[in-house]
Design an enzyme around this catalytic site. Structure first.
Site, PDB file in Angstrom:
ATOM      1  N   GLY A 146      17.523  -1.181  -0.989  1.00 13.10           N
ATOM      2  CA  GLY A 146      16.692  -0.495  -1.023  1.00 13.10           C
ATOM      3  C   GLY A 146      17.051   0.167  -2.626  1.00 13.10           C
ATOM      4  CB  CYS A 147      14.268   1.446  -4.603  1.00 16.52           C
ATOM      5  SG  CYS A 147      13.768   2.952  -3.320  1.00 16.52           S
ATOM      6  CE1 TYR A 148      16.219   7.382  -5.546  1.00 16.19           C
ATOM      7  CE2 TYR A 148      15.922   7.717  -2.858  1.00 16.19           C
ATOM      8  CZ  TYR A 148      15.432   8.641  -4.686  1.00 16.19           C
ATOM      9  OH  TYR A 148      14.852   9.742  -4.188  1.00 16.19           O
ATOM     10  CB  ALA A 149      21.209   0.193  -2.500  1.00 18.28           C
TER      11      ALA A 149
END
Length: 343
Positions: A146-149
């Protein structure tokens, strides 16, 4: 090699089209959607005129297996978990940009995504494709982070691997542009709601938390939890993750920067800022770079790490292509050698 994109009309799918058009090792064979069948992609999205004018097709797994060697799932969560196995069985490389295959334990998926998870057999085959740290060479099933990850993990990796933080002190304050919410209309992402505004959302409930913790535990099994919050900001693209942690021993900014520079010296898409510089969203938008800046407070002995990425590129389509390159044996930066947009 020929590639197919399932979910081609979402933001990540459209970004895959844009980036793959300049990739020297692959050709886009087909685009697939669960609506708008037979429509020319450039008719729906005029920015693609004379760039890509393929017609959208329904998802015919047998046909895709006969004509392509690589499949990207740029679909919402809940789709790839039921369709990926057929492509793997046929020998294709599958890169999944959704969250369906990121969590190793299928029982965790329902808690965070509200769907029944993929089979444990399929999850066992999937490799978590944090491109700078997890080797996907010759792998057939890649779960794109994921992007935040992505931003959070790249910022924390050297600190946890070297075990220089008090593990119960980690706080992540991450902010994202509106495109991170996808194209589905939602009152919270309307212009009138986001303009001149900041909004905290999914506090302690964001679906990227378990994949972050899963990877952090691999680097340092002693970690139990982190404080993680997300904020919607009035920009189109970009993530800025600000991370705080208490150092176990007294270190200077210069020493921590040196640690990061050594950790990422052979990683071309992570740029460590010089001492005194912290990155901005603007300097990475339109690129596959993750820029990281560090500052240590000598009074509190806390380290501040700031990581910025373009959520649709390094946080989605760009990292997916980076993973494809490694899995297929292409040079790592093929199709990704472009500078950020400026201004």
């Amino acid at each position: 090699m020929k590639v197919s994109i399932i979910g081609a009309t979402g933001y990540s799918g459209l970004e895959l089209i844009r980036l793959l058009q300049s990739h020297s090792k692959v050709t886009i064979q087909s685009l697939h959607s669960y609506s708008n069948y037979s429509e020319n992609i450039a008719y729906l999205y005029p920015h693609l005129k004379d760039v890509c004018e393929l017609s959208l097709e329904s998802v015919d797994i047998k046909k895709i297996c006969q004509t392509s060697q690589i499949v990207f799932f740029a679909t919402p969560s809940g789709v790839s978990k039921d369709q990926a196995a057929a492509f793997i069985k046929a020998g294709l490389i599958v890169v999944d940009l959704s969250g369906d295959l990121r969590l190793e334990n299928h029982t965790s998926y329902k808690k965070w995504y509200n769907f029944d998870g993929a089979s444990q057999e399929l999850l066992t085959q999937a490799v978590y494709g944090l491109a700078e740290w997890n080797d996907v060479t010759n792998q057939k099933l890649i779960a794109n982070p994921g992007c935040y990850a992505t931003a959070t993990l790249l910022a924390l990796a050297p600190l946890l691997i070297e075990d220089i933080l008090h593990l119960d002190s980690i706080v992540v304050d991450a902010k994202s542009g509106v495109s991170g919410a996808g194209k589905t209309p939602n009152p919270s992402s309307m212009y009138t709601e986001t303009n001149d505004n900041l909004t905290l959302y999914k506090v302690n409930q964001h679906q990227h938390i378990p994949e972050i913790m899963q990877q952090l535990k691999k680097w340092n099994p002693s970690i139990e939890n982190i404080q993680f919050s997300t904020t919607l900001i009035p920009v189109t693209r970009g993530i800025l993750a600000t991370i705080y942690g208490k150092l176990k021993s007294t270190l200077t900014t210069e020493e921590v920067v040196d640690l990061f520079q050594k950790a990422y010296q052979d990683k071309p898409f992570v740029r460590i800022q010089e001492v005194g510089n912290l990155p901005t969203i603007k300097q990475v938008v339109g690129s596959n770079y993750c820029d990281i800046g560090i500052s240590v407070n000598p009074v509190t002995n806390q380290v501040l790490v700031v990581a910025t990425i373009d959520n649709l590129i390094k946080g989605a389509a760009g990292q997916a292509i980076q993973n494809m390159n490694q899995a297929a044996g292409f040079p790592l930066n093929t199709g990704l050698q472009f500078s950020p947009l400026y201004p």
